[in-house]
Design a protein around this motif. Sequence first.
Motif, PDB file in Angstrom:
ATOM      1  N   LEU A  97       0.830  -1.209   0.000  1.00  0.00           N
ATOM      2  CA  LEU A  97       0.000   0.000   0.000  1.00  0.00           C
ATOM      3  C   LEU A  97       0.862   1.256   0.000  1.00  0.00           C
ATOM      4  O   LEU A  97       0.574   2.255  -0.686  1.00  0.00           O
ATOM      5  CB  LEU A  97      -0.921   0.015   1.232  1.00  0.00           C
ATOM      6  N   GLY A  98       1.956   1.218   0.800  1.00  0.00           N
ATOM      7  CA  GLY A  98       2.848   2.380   0.834  1.00  0.00           C
ATOM      8  C   GLY A  98       3.479   2.622  -0.537  1.00  0.00           C
ATOM      9  O   GLY A  98       3.608   3.782  -0.988  1.00  0.00           O
ATOM     10  N   ILE A  99       3.915   1.543  -1.195  1.00  0.00           N
ATOM     11  CA  ILE A  99       4.514   1.698  -2.533  1.00  0.00           C
ATOM     12  C   ILE A  99       3.489   2.261  -3.493  1.00  0.00           C
ATOM     13  O   ILE A  99       3.780   3.167  -4.290  1.00  0.00           O
ATOM     14  CB  ILE A  99       5.051   0.333  -3.017  1.00  0.00           C
ATOM     15  N   ILE A 100       2.259   1.709  -3.457  1.00  0.00           N
ATOM     16  CA  ILE A 100       1.207   2.188  -4.378  1.00  0.00           C
ATOM     17  C   ILE A 100       0.922   3.666  -4.132  1.00  0.00           C
ATOM     18  O   ILE A 100       0.809   4.478  -5.060  1.00  0.00           O
ATOM     19  CB  ILE A 100      -0.060   1.348  -4.202  1.00  0.00           C
ATOM     20  N   LYS A 101       0.809   4.032  -2.866  1.00  0.00           N
ATOM     21  CA  LYS A 101       0.489   5.422  -2.533  1.00  0.00           C
ATOM     22  C   LYS A 101       1.602   6.360  -2.984  1.00  0.00           C
ATOM     23  O   LYS A 101       1.366   7.406  -3.623  1.00  0.00           O
ATOM     24  CB  LYS A 101       0.261   5.548  -1.028  1.00  0.00           C
ATOM     25  N   THR A 102       2.862   5.977  -2.662  1.00  0.00           N
ATOM     26  CA  THR A 102       3.991   6.844  -3.025  1.00  0.00           C
ATOM     27  C   THR A 102       4.112   6.964  -4.538  1.00  0.00           C
ATOM     28  O   THR A 102       4.300   8.078  -5.089  1.00  0.00           O
ATOM     29  CB  THR A 102       5.291   6.281  -2.444  1.00  0.00           C
ATOM     30  N   SER A 103       4.035   5.836  -5.246  1.00  0.00           N
ATOM     31  CA  SER A 103       4.173   5.851  -6.703  1.00  0.00           C
ATOM     32  C   SER A 103       3.074   6.681  -7.337  1.00  0.00           C
ATOM     33  O   SER A 103       3.319   7.456  -8.285  1.00  0.00           O
ATOM     34  CB  SER A 103       4.135   4.422  -7.247  1.00  0.00           C
ATOM     35  N   THR A 104       1.873   6.545  -6.817  1.00  0.00           N
ATOM     36  CA  THR A 104       0.745   7.298  -7.386  1.00  0.00           C
ATOM     37  C   THR A 104       0.934   8.795  -7.183  1.00  0.00           C
ATOM     38  O   THR A 104       0.674   9.611  -8.079  1.00  0.00           O
ATOM     39  CB  THR A 104      -0.571   6.838  -6.736  1.00  0.00           C
ATOM     40  N   GLU A 105       1.390   9.174  -5.982  1.00  0.00           N
ATOM     41  CA  GLU A 105       1.595  10.604  -5.723  1.00  0.00           C
ATOM     42  C   GLU A 105       2.719  11.166  -6.590  1.00  0.00           C
ATOM     43  O   GLU A 105       2.641  12.305  -7.085  1.00  0.00           O
ATOM     44  CB  GLU A 105       1.912  10.804  -4.238  1.00  0.00           C
ATOM     45  N   VAL A 106       3.809  10.346  -6.811  1.00  0.00           N
ATOM     46  CA  VAL A 106       4.913  10.808  -7.674  1.00  0.00           C
ATOM     47  C   VAL A 106       4.420  11.007  -9.094  1.00  0.00           C
ATOM     48  O   VAL A 106       4.699  12.027  -9.748  1.00  0.00           O
ATOM     49  CB  VAL A 106       6.085   9.796  -7.630  1.00  0.00           C
ATOM     50  N   VAL A 107       3.698  10.015  -9.608  1.00  0.00           N
ATOM     51  CA  VAL A 107       3.174  10.136 -10.973  1.00  0.00           C
ATOM     52  C   VAL A 107       2.269  11.340 -11.081  1.00  0.00           C
ATOM     53  O   VAL A 107       2.315  12.107 -12.058  1.00  0.00           O
ATOM     54  CB  VAL A 107       2.432   8.844 -11.373  1.00  0.00           C
ATOM     55  N   ARG A 108       1.427  11.538 -10.079  1.00  0.00           N
ATOM     56  CA  ARG A 108       0.458  12.647 -10.130  1.00  0.00           C
ATOM     57  C   ARG A 108       1.159  14.005 -10.090  1.00  0.00           C
ATOM     58  O   ARG A 108       0.735  14.951 -10.745  1.00  0.00           O
ATOM     59  CB  ARG A 108      -0.512  12.519  -8.948  1.00  0.00           C
ATOM     60  N   ASN A 109       2.293  14.078  -9.335  1.00  0.00           N
ATOM     61  CA  ASN A 109       2.975  15.365  -9.181  1.00  0.00           C
ATOM     62  C   ASN A 109       3.899  15.670 -10.356  1.00  0.00           C
ATOM     63  O   ASN A 109       4.104  16.837 -10.705  1.00  0.00           O
ATOM     64  CB  ASN A 109       3.774  15.381  -7.876  1.00  0.00           C
ATOM     65  N   ARG A 110       4.524  14.644 -10.967  1.00  0.00           N
ATOM     66  CA  ARG A 110       5.522  14.893 -12.006  1.00  0.00           C
ATOM     67  C   ARG A 110       4.953  14.832 -13.421  1.00  0.00           C
ATOM     68  O   ARG A 110       5.443  15.542 -14.305  1.00  0.00           O
ATOM     69  CB  ARG A 110       6.669  13.882 -11.877  1.00  0.00           C
ATOM     70  N   GLU A 129      -7.454  11.998 -15.880  1.00  0.00           N
ATOM     71  CA  GLU A 129      -6.450  11.112 -15.317  1.00  0.00           C
ATOM     72  C   GLU A 129      -6.080  11.549 -13.902  1.00  0.00           C
ATOM     73  O   GLU A 129      -5.863  10.718 -13.004  1.00  0.00           O
ATOM     74  CB  GLU A 129      -5.195  11.082 -16.179  1.00  0.00           C
ATOM     75  N   ASP A 130      -5.964  12.873 -13.696  1.00  0.00           N
ATOM     76  CA  ASP A 130      -5.629  13.375 -12.358  1.00  0.00           C
ATOM     77  C   ASP A 130      -6.712  12.995 -11.349  1.00  0.00           C
ATOM     78  O   ASP A 130      -6.423  12.613 -10.204  1.00  0.00           O
ATOM     79  CB  ASP A 130      -5.478  14.893 -12.400  1.00  0.00           C
ATOM     80  N   ARG A 131      -7.993  13.058 -11.774  1.00  0.00           N
ATOM     81  CA  ARG A 131      -9.096  12.696 -10.878  1.00  0.00           C
ATOM     82  C   ARG A 131      -9.054  11.209 -10.548  1.00  0.00           C
ATOM     83  O   ARG A 131      -9.299  10.806  -9.405  1.00  0.00           O
ATOM     84  CB  ARG A 131     -10.432  13.061 -11.533  1.00  0.00           C
ATOM     85  N   MET A 132      -8.720  10.380 -11.542  1.00  0.00           N
ATOM     86  CA  MET A 132      -8.662   8.942 -11.299  1.00  0.00           C
ATOM     87  C   MET A 132      -7.541   8.595 -10.322  1.00  0.00           C
ATOM     88  O   MET A 132      -7.724   7.750  -9.433  1.00  0.00           O
ATOM     89  CB  MET A 132      -8.458   8.192 -12.613  1.00  0.00           C
ATOM     90  N   LEU A 133      -6.366   9.267 -10.499  1.00  0.00           N
ATOM     91  CA  LEU A 133      -5.285   9.014  -9.541  1.00  0.00           C
ATOM     92  C   LEU A 133      -5.665   9.504  -8.144  1.00  0.00           C
ATOM     93  O   LEU A 133      -5.269   8.919  -7.130  1.00  0.00           O
ATOM     94  CB  LEU A 133      -4.009   9.702 -10.007  1.00  0.00           C
ATOM     95  N   GLY A 134      -6.451  10.557  -8.061  1.00  0.00           N
ATOM     96  CA  GLY A 134      -6.930  11.029  -6.752  1.00  0.00           C
ATOM     97  C   GLY A 134      -7.811   9.991  -6.081  1.00  0.00           C
ATOM     98  O   GLY A 134      -7.739   9.785  -4.863  1.00  0.00           O
ATOM     99  N   TYR A 135      -8.674   9.303  -6.907  1.00  0.00           N
ATOM    100  CA  TYR A 135      -9.493   8.234  -6.345  1.00  0.00           C
ATOM    101  C   TYR A 135      -8.620   7.121  -5.776  1.00  0.00           C
ATOM    102  O   TYR A 135      -8.910   6.558  -4.701  1.00  0.00           O
ATOM    103  CB  TYR A 135     -10.409   7.645  -7.418  1.00  0.00           C
ATOM    104  N   VAL A 136      -7.529   6.790  -6.519  1.00  0.00           N
ATOM    105  CA  VAL A 136      -6.644   5.722  -6.067  1.00  0.00           C
ATOM    106  C   VAL A 136      -6.013   6.083  -4.730  1.00  0.00           C
ATOM    107  O   VAL A 136      -5.964   5.269  -3.790  1.00  0.00           O
ATOM    108  CB  VAL A 136      -5.561   5.425  -7.123  1.00  0.00           C
ATOM    109  N   ILE A 137      -5.493   7.316  -4.639  1.00  0.00           N
ATOM    110  CA  ILE A 137      -4.848   7.750  -3.390  1.00  0.00           C
ATOM    111  C   ILE A 137      -5.848   7.755  -2.236  1.00  0.00           C
ATOM    112  O   ILE A 137      -5.548   7.315  -1.115  1.00  0.00           O
ATOM    113  CB  ILE A 137      -4.224   9.151  -3.581  1.00  0.00           C
TER     114      ILE A 137
END
Length: 576
Positions: A373-386, A393-401
Amino acid sequence: MPIRKTSLRLRLVIGFLLVSVPAMLTSAYVAARLISSAFEANVEQWLGETSRFFMLEVTEATQEAQRVSSVIGHRLETSVHGDLRRPKAIEREFALLSSVGYDLIAIYDDRREMLFTSRDFTSSAVLPTETSQGIFKITTGDEKHLMAGAVQSVQVNDKPAYVLVGTWLDDSYLGSIKVVTSLDVRLFAETSAGLESVMLTHPDDTRTVPDAIRERLAKGEDTIFDREADGGAYRAVYTAFRGIDGKLAAVAFIGLPSGADFFEQLGPSQLFIGIFLLGSLISIIVGAAMSGILVKPLRALTRGVRAIAAGDFKQRVPETGGREIAQLAAGFNGMAEQLGKLHALETELRRRDRLSALGQAAMVIAHEVRNPLGIIKTSTEVVRNRAKLGAAEDRMLGYVIEEVRRIETLVRDFLDFAQPKAPSKTVFPFRAVIDRVASIAMPELDRHGVVLDIRDHSGGGLISGDPDQLHQAGLNLVLNAIDAMPAGGMITAELTSTDGEISLTISDQGDGVADEIRGEIFNPFFTTKTKGTGLGLAKVQSVAAAHGGRAHYASSPGQGASFTITLPLLERGAPG
């Protein structure tokens, strides 16, 4: 049917009959003989008492006539001034007496000349010239009468006079004797031609008194009992009535027909059989009743054993019956209580075993899930920020986080439940718990239109507990109450203390707890909410247990639910 297969109650009844039948045979024979002879011996006494009763009625009639004549005499002495031969002067004095049933009223002087009379009559005996009472033989026209009467001596206008008042002894004086329809009552008047009937139970009866009986009564005997009266048709008593001259004036016959002798008709053998059958029936009824009394406690014990075998450890039986059965019932109740406690302890141990196993599984799963879960959360936030993502797509990544964070919260709750922290106890008022909950939950209460009403009857009772854990438990109960009232309403938080305990009860106005889930609501992971974890009430129970208390609830479908946390109450000023 083999005797061993019959019921205990039937065997008791049969045994009771076997013991009672020989005694019943003997007692029935003796009773038949005694009853038959006693009835025969008492007929004479009964008829004699009836005769005396008849005589008493006649005596009362003469005494009443004496009182009436005395009253009339007194009125004549005080109110009449003039010639008594003028009827108008005194007839108003007698109008009332004639209307109430007195058949003859007369006034005569000391020469026995009639001054006033309500009817013409002659007396077979010389009328007395003194106050007296008794039986008079009166003739009016062609009719002869016996009269119960009395004479009162008076002074009217300084002249002696005598008031005669009487009533006929006719069928109306059978009185209460008429109620006994089996009795034959006759009254005969003594005349120069012999005895003539003046009163008969049966008007067509032409029988009279035998000459031998009449002669004995005339010579002075008062009553004579005849076992063979009227040729054996009656057992009878003949009674003499004396006139005012002391001579025989009338004879009363009171007889019991021989056919009315019930016991004589039956005979000793039939009476014996009847008494035996009646006694046997009574024995069966008594045996059945006694066996029922004896068997009832045993049946209660049987039902209790079956209930215990079915798992109802609350079953108790009444401690009744004999000493041994009562001791057996007391032992059964004690056993049922101990079995209930053991069953509750076993249930609690099983629950703890399940929770322990569940907690260990939850820890393994949580540890295994946390890292991914930590890896998924960190990776998702990195992808979303960079990465330069579009709005979708940004909204979908927000749902994931957001979902990852929810899963992290759920995992943390699992771990907190599986590895609860020991309470860090301090001493504080239990009221502080609900006050803190009210302040934290105020925005949520306002948003749902719910009012929290706090009622403190605890007298500021102190507890030793962990404020944070108790706050979380109270908050869980309040949030559950809010969820139970989607349309708003009132939540009542009531603090009470009694018998060394203090309680906090949270009551809502929702639909209550359904019957089918009552046994599950404190189980972990059981929930009726779409996004609930099922740990809220389980945590409330574990927190209460960790503080030496308990959590329980009361609910009626459609009438809301009340959840209570009960903890030990400290003495005022006692240290934690």
